[in-house]
Design a protein around this motif. Structure first.
Motif, mmCIF file in Angstrom:
data_model
loop_
_atom_site.group_PDB
_atom_site.id
_atom_site.type_symbol
_atom_site.label_atom_id
_atom_site.label_comp_id
_atom_site.label_asym_id
_atom_site.label_seq_id
_atom_site.Cartn_x
_atom_site.Cartn_y
_atom_site.Cartn_z
ATOM 1 N N TYR A 122 62.687 35.901 56.540
ATOM 2 C CA TYR A 122 63.517 35.045 55.855
ATOM 3 C C TYR A 122 65.062 35.608 56.023
ATOM 4 O O TYR A 122 65.907 34.835 56.018
ATOM 5 N N SER A 125 68.544 34.209 53.967
ATOM 6 C CA SER A 125 68.319 32.911 53.599
ATOM 7 C C SER A 125 69.047 32.609 52.257
ATOM 8 O O SER A 125 68.447 33.640 51.146
ATOM 9 N N ASP A 127 68.048 30.413 50.068
ATOM 10 C CA ASP A 127 66.962 29.803 49.221
ATOM 11 C C ASP A 127 66.853 30.469 48.130
ATOM 12 O O ASP A 127 66.455 31.889 48.165
ATOM 13 N N LYS A 131 60.085 29.429 51.157
ATOM 14 C CA LYS A 131 58.973 28.794 51.324
ATOM 15 C C LYS A 131 58.629 28.807 52.869
ATOM 16 O O LYS A 131 59.471 28.735 53.742
ATOM 17 N N GLU A 132 57.273 29.094 53.022
ATOM 18 C CA GLU A 132 56.628 29.372 54.297
ATOM 19 C C GLU A 132 57.068 28.307 55.333
ATOM 20 O O GLU A 132 57.523 28.674 56.482
ATOM 21 N N ASP A 133 57.081 26.993 55.103
ATOM 22 C CA ASP A 133 57.117 26.118 55.818
ATOM 23 C C ASP A 133 58.459 25.185 56.093
ATOM 24 O O ASP A 133 58.660 23.965 56.614
ATOM 25 N N GLU A 134 59.498 25.701 55.318
ATOM 26 C CA GLU A 134 60.566 25.032 54.929
ATOM 27 C C GLU A 134 62.009 25.943 55.174
ATOM 28 O O GLU A 134 62.851 25.457 55.498
ATOM 29 N N SER A 135 61.916 26.932 54.641
ATOM 30 C CA SER A 135 62.836 28.011 54.816
ATOM 31 C C SER A 135 63.642 28.180 56.281
ATOM 32 O O SER A 135 62.664 28.407 56.942
ATOM 33 N N TYR A 136 64.849 28.086 56.172
ATOM 34 C CA TYR A 136 65.486 28.655 57.445
ATOM 35 C C TYR A 136 65.469 30.311 57.386
ATOM 36 O O TYR A 136 65.462 30.978 56.404
ATOM 37 N N SER A 308 58.501 32.084 47.279
ATOM 38 C CA SER A 308 57.328 30.758 46.484
ATOM 39 C C SER A 308 55.988 31.337 46.835
ATOM 40 O O SER A 308 55.667 31.642 47.999
ATOM 41 N N LYS A 311 52.002 28.284 47.725
ATOM 42 C CA LYS A 311 50.966 27.989 48.825
ATOM 43 C C LYS A 311 49.732 29.153 48.629
ATOM 44 O O LYS A 311 48.588 28.693 48.815
#
Ligand code: UGA
Length: 344
Positions: A122, A125, A127, A131-136, A308, A311
């Motif tokens: 990450y 980032s 954020d 988040k695994e499937d969203e963060s840049y 996060s 998940k």
């Protein structure tokens, strides 16, 4: 289940094998590593088969084990920031090249891979929670060589994902967030100043040397006790109803967020209260140091890093339990115990 663990004597590897041997009487583990000093009694357990070897050399043995295993867990990697800036090519060779060869064998034999990605992917980032499937995934310029590890791991993640989603292997990528605990790094590495922060601070306290806060120590991490991390990993290995198939899962403890300065204060306080050190005449001071002086020009820091774990909660029915101070107490005590026998 037959499990192959490469790098089984490492921090995660030896904790994982101990838990498997304790809880799973029908799982067989084949493990390889350069050394076996952390493996202790596991070496005498008939469920565990160990080879002292090197992933760059013992290729035939590895291929045979990949072929006969149900799950492959390649844990061999350089994971200390000082090494990223000192020898980025060694990091690339081991963390990417050697590991991608293992993945190709898993593809050849259609195996399940449980692969250690990292919180470092990450990078910087912004954020508030990664988040695994969203963060840049955000890294710095090429002259900041610290990012070689993040990039190697990110490319491994992408290669594994590519193979996995096209049906050539089955995978779960797990992302540890600053796991800590007994035998995290060797105290000898810490003596040279090249281990991760918790071991480094404990070593300084033991040697009475100053604790260095890089750039003032305001950067934050979420320290996760290894037993909590291993519990999540066990759920991933169980993989009930294939729930972890082709998933990426953060494993960290967001409740344990603290700054590096707060970490230094906690460890120093615990050290000063410890029966073996309560009567010491002097204790390490806590001082500031610039990142450039500590790591060299190629370093760049990460100021916040919080997972996060929605998940992990949902897929694994898992919750980290061990708080920050308890994590540090358990880690410190184990290092002090170990150091009684072999003083640094
Ligand atoms: C670590 C490592 O890259 C990997 O082990 C791993 O993949 C990942 O993060 C993780 O465990 O989640 P980092 O947290 O930056 O990266 O590594 P540490 O060496 O533990 O440093 C933590 C922070 O403490 C950094 O901001 C560093 O600058 C600081 N530090 C370190 C000090 O202030 N003083 C020291 O003596 C050592």
């Amino acid at each position: 289940m037959n499990i192959l663990i490469l790098g089984v004597n490492g921090f995660i590897g030896h904790h994982l094998v101990n838990r498997i041997l304790k809880e799973k009487k029908d799982w067989i583990v084949y493990g390889m590593d350069l050394g076996s000093d952390r493996l202790g009694n596991a070496l005498h357990n008939p469920q565990f088969h160990f080879l002292e070897g090197d992933i760059g050399i013992n290729k035939e043995w590895i291929e045979l084990q990949v072929k006969r295993s149900d799950v492959v867990i390649p844990l061999v990697a350089i994971a200390t920031p000082k090494m990223y800036v000192e020898d980025p090519i060694a990091v690339y060779n081991l963390d990417f090249e050697m590991n991608v060869n293992i993945i190709k064998q898993c593809v050849k034999y259609h195996k399940r891979v449980v692969f250690p990605s990292t919180s470092e992917v990450y990078g910087a980032s912004s954020d508030p929670e990664f988040k695994e499937d969203e963060s840049y995934l955000v890294v710095g310029p090429i002259n900041k060589e610290r990012w070689i590890y993040s990039c190697c791991k990110q490319l491994m993640d992408r290669v594994i994902y590519g193979y996995g989603t096209r049906g050539h292997l089955e995978f779960t990528l797990f992302r540890p967030f600053n796991w800590v605990g007994p035998r995290l790094d060797s105290l000898y590495a810490a003596k040279e100043g090249s281990s991760r922060v918790v071991t480094q601070f404990i070593a300084e306290l033991l040697m009475g040397r100053p604790i260095n806060l890089v750039d003032g120590g305001m950067q934050k991490r979420c320290f996760t006790y290894v037993d909590d991390g291993i519990s999540a990993l066990m759920e991933i290995l169980e993989n009930k109803n294939d729930i972890c198939k082709n998933q990426i899962i953060n494993i960290g403890n967001p409740e344990n967020e603290c700054s590096v300065k707060e970490l230094a204060d906690i460890l120093k306080k615990l050290f000063m209260k410890h029966p073996d050190h309560v009567n010491d005449k002097t204790y390490s001071e806590i001082i500031n140091i610039s990142a450039e002086k500590f790591y060299g020009k190629g370093y760049q820091d990460i100021y916040t890093r919080k997972p996060s774990i929605e998940k992990a909660r949902k897929l694994l029915n898992w919750e980290p339990k061990i708080g920050l101070e308890e994590s540090m107490r358990l880690t410190l005590n184990s290092f002090l115990e170990e150091n009684k026998d072999a003083s640094i």
